[in-house]
Design a protein around this motif. Structure first.
Motif, mmCIF file in Angstrom:
data_model
loop_
_atom_site.group_PDB
_atom_site.id
_atom_site.type_symbol
_atom_site.label_atom_id
_atom_site.label_comp_id
_atom_site.label_asym_id
_atom_site.label_seq_id
_atom_site.Cartn_x
_atom_site.Cartn_y
_atom_site.Cartn_z
ATOM 1 N N UNK A 124 -37.471 -17.110 3.250
ATOM 2 C CA UNK A 124 -37.392 -15.743 3.896
ATOM 3 C C UNK A 124 -36.478 -16.141 4.743
ATOM 4 N N UNK A 125 -35.559 -15.250 5.138
ATOM 5 C CA UNK A 125 -34.203 -15.598 5.796
ATOM 6 C C UNK A 125 -34.331 -13.836 6.424
ATOM 7 N N UNK A 126 -34.392 -14.304 8.364
ATOM 8 C CA UNK A 126 -34.789 -13.558 9.319
ATOM 9 C C UNK A 126 -33.571 -14.411 9.950
ATOM 10 N N UNK A 127 -32.716 -13.000 10.567
ATOM 11 C CA UNK A 127 -31.412 -13.531 11.243
ATOM 12 C C UNK A 127 -31.436 -12.408 11.874
ATOM 13 N N UNK A 128 -30.584 -12.476 13.357
ATOM 14 C CA UNK A 128 -30.554 -11.545 13.797
ATOM 15 C C UNK A 128 -30.154 -12.616 15.280
ATOM 16 N N UNK A 129 -29.833 -11.596 16.121
ATOM 17 C CA UNK A 129 -30.303 -12.001 18.286
ATOM 18 C C UNK A 129 -31.452 -12.024 18.047
ATOM 19 N N UNK A 130 -32.457 -11.434 17.746
ATOM 20 C CA UNK A 130 -33.904 -11.681 18.495
ATOM 21 C C UNK A 130 -34.722 -12.323 17.113
ATOM 22 N N UNK A 131 -33.915 -13.773 15.774
ATOM 23 C CA UNK A 131 -34.640 -13.912 14.685
ATOM 24 C C UNK A 131 -35.456 -15.378 15.593
ATOM 25 N N UNK A 132 -35.331 -15.102 16.267
ATOM 26 C CA UNK A 132 -35.575 -17.031 16.996
ATOM 27 C C UNK A 132 -37.490 -16.271 17.838
ATOM 28 N N UNK A 133 -36.996 -15.315 18.237
ATOM 29 C CA UNK A 133 -38.087 -14.421 18.848
ATOM 30 C C UNK A 133 -39.306 -14.417 18.245
ATOM 31 N N UNK A 134 -38.248 -13.464 16.859
ATOM 32 C CA UNK A 134 -39.320 -13.362 16.075
ATOM 33 C C UNK A 134 -40.017 -14.266 15.469
ATOM 34 N N UNK A 135 -39.779 -15.853 15.073
ATOM 35 C CA UNK A 135 -39.845 -16.712 14.537
ATOM 36 C C UNK A 135 -41.123 -17.094 15.401
ATOM 37 N N UNK A 136 -40.951 -17.410 16.393
ATOM 38 C CA UNK A 136 -41.892 -17.644 17.305
ATOM 39 C C UNK A 136 -43.218 -16.503 17.931
ATOM 40 N N UNK B 176 -24.135 -34.636 4.767
ATOM 41 C CA UNK B 176 -24.945 -33.949 5.935
ATOM 42 C C UNK B 176 -26.395 -34.283 5.749
ATOM 43 N N UNK B 177 -26.625 -35.221 6.961
ATOM 44 C CA UNK B 177 -27.980 -34.966 7.676
ATOM 45 C C UNK B 177 -28.371 -34.384 7.026
ATOM 46 N N UNK B 178 -29.613 -35.356 7.178
ATOM 47 C CA UNK B 178 -31.457 -34.727 6.474
ATOM 48 C C UNK B 178 -31.874 -33.855 8.071
ATOM 49 N N UNK B 179 -32.288 -32.723 7.220
ATOM 50 C CA UNK B 179 -33.222 -31.528 8.064
ATOM 51 C C UNK B 179 -31.369 -30.742 8.212
ATOM 52 N N UNK B 180 -30.477 -30.900 7.760
ATOM 53 C CA UNK B 180 -29.338 -29.678 7.944
ATOM 54 C C UNK B 180 -29.093 -28.924 6.566
ATOM 55 N N UNK B 181 -29.245 -27.086 6.676
ATOM 56 C CA UNK B 181 -28.821 -27.033 5.983
ATOM 57 C C UNK B 181 -26.751 -25.830 5.387
ATOM 58 N N UNK B 182 -26.823 -26.051 4.291
ATOM 59 C CA UNK B 182 -24.898 -25.453 5.096
ATOM 60 C C UNK B 182 -24.964 -24.495 4.003
ATOM 61 N N UNK C 204 -36.321 -23.034 20.590
ATOM 62 C CA UNK C 204 -35.993 -23.207 21.879
ATOM 63 C C UNK C 204 -34.182 -23.670 20.614
ATOM 64 N N UNK C 205 -33.918 -24.426 21.816
ATOM 65 C CA UNK C 205 -32.132 -25.223 21.488
ATOM 66 C C UNK C 205 -32.578 -26.836 20.841
ATOM 67 N N UNK C 206 -33.899 -26.765 20.435
ATOM 68 C CA UNK C 206 -34.263 -27.842 19.373
ATOM 69 C C UNK C 206 -33.744 -27.536 17.535
ATOM 70 N N UNK C 207 -33.756 -26.290 17.817
ATOM 71 C CA UNK C 207 -33.422 -25.606 16.145
ATOM 72 C C UNK C 207 -31.906 -25.313 17.179
ATOM 73 N N UNK C 208 -30.484 -26.038 16.225
ATOM 74 C CA UNK C 208 -29.409 -25.248 15.980
ATOM 75 C C UNK C 208 -28.931 -25.047 14.955
ATOM 76 N N UNK C 209 -28.055 -23.693 14.897
ATOM 77 C CA UNK C 209 -27.667 -23.272 13.428
ATOM 78 C C UNK C 209 -28.301 -24.595 12.149
#
Length: 100
Positions: free
Chosen positions: A70-82, A1-7, A90-95
């Motif tokens: 800290x795990x932040x999940x759900x449809x508004x996770x990126x909004x909260x983290x921001x 897996x590439x550097x910076x990936x979580x599995x 934004x799209x620079x943070x794929x799953x």
């Protein structure tokens, strides 16, 4: 897996039955950060050390007291983290993306 990936991974015994689950994050070419449940950390560390080749190529260090997860999940996770971090998620943070 590439550097910076979580599995997310399962760990299985020789019978193929479940032992534990953890997340593996590749932080460098030969460096990985493992995240497991609090109650499992000692058991998982022991299991990994017992099943790794005995050639001294594994350096295993428990940094539980040094870092938090800290795990932040759900449809508004990126909004909260921001809002909390001031970063743009934004799209620079794929799953499965991980950054320090």
């Amino acid at each position: 897996m590439p550097i910076g990936r979580a599995v997310y991974n399962g760990m299985f015994n020789e019978r193929g039955t479940f032992e534990s689950d953890l997340t593996v994050i590749r932080t460098a070419e030969e460096s990985f950060y493992l995240v497991t449940a609090t109650a499992q950390q000692g058991r998982d560390a022991d299991w990994i050390k017992r099943h790794f080749p005995g050639n001294d190529s594994l350096i295993f260090r428990d940094i539980t007291e040094e870092m938090d997860v800290v795990s932040v999940m759900g449809p508004k996770a990126f909004e909260l983290l921001g809002q909390v971090t001031g970063l743009s998620f934004d799209e620079g943070w794929p799953f499965g993306t991980s950054r320090m």
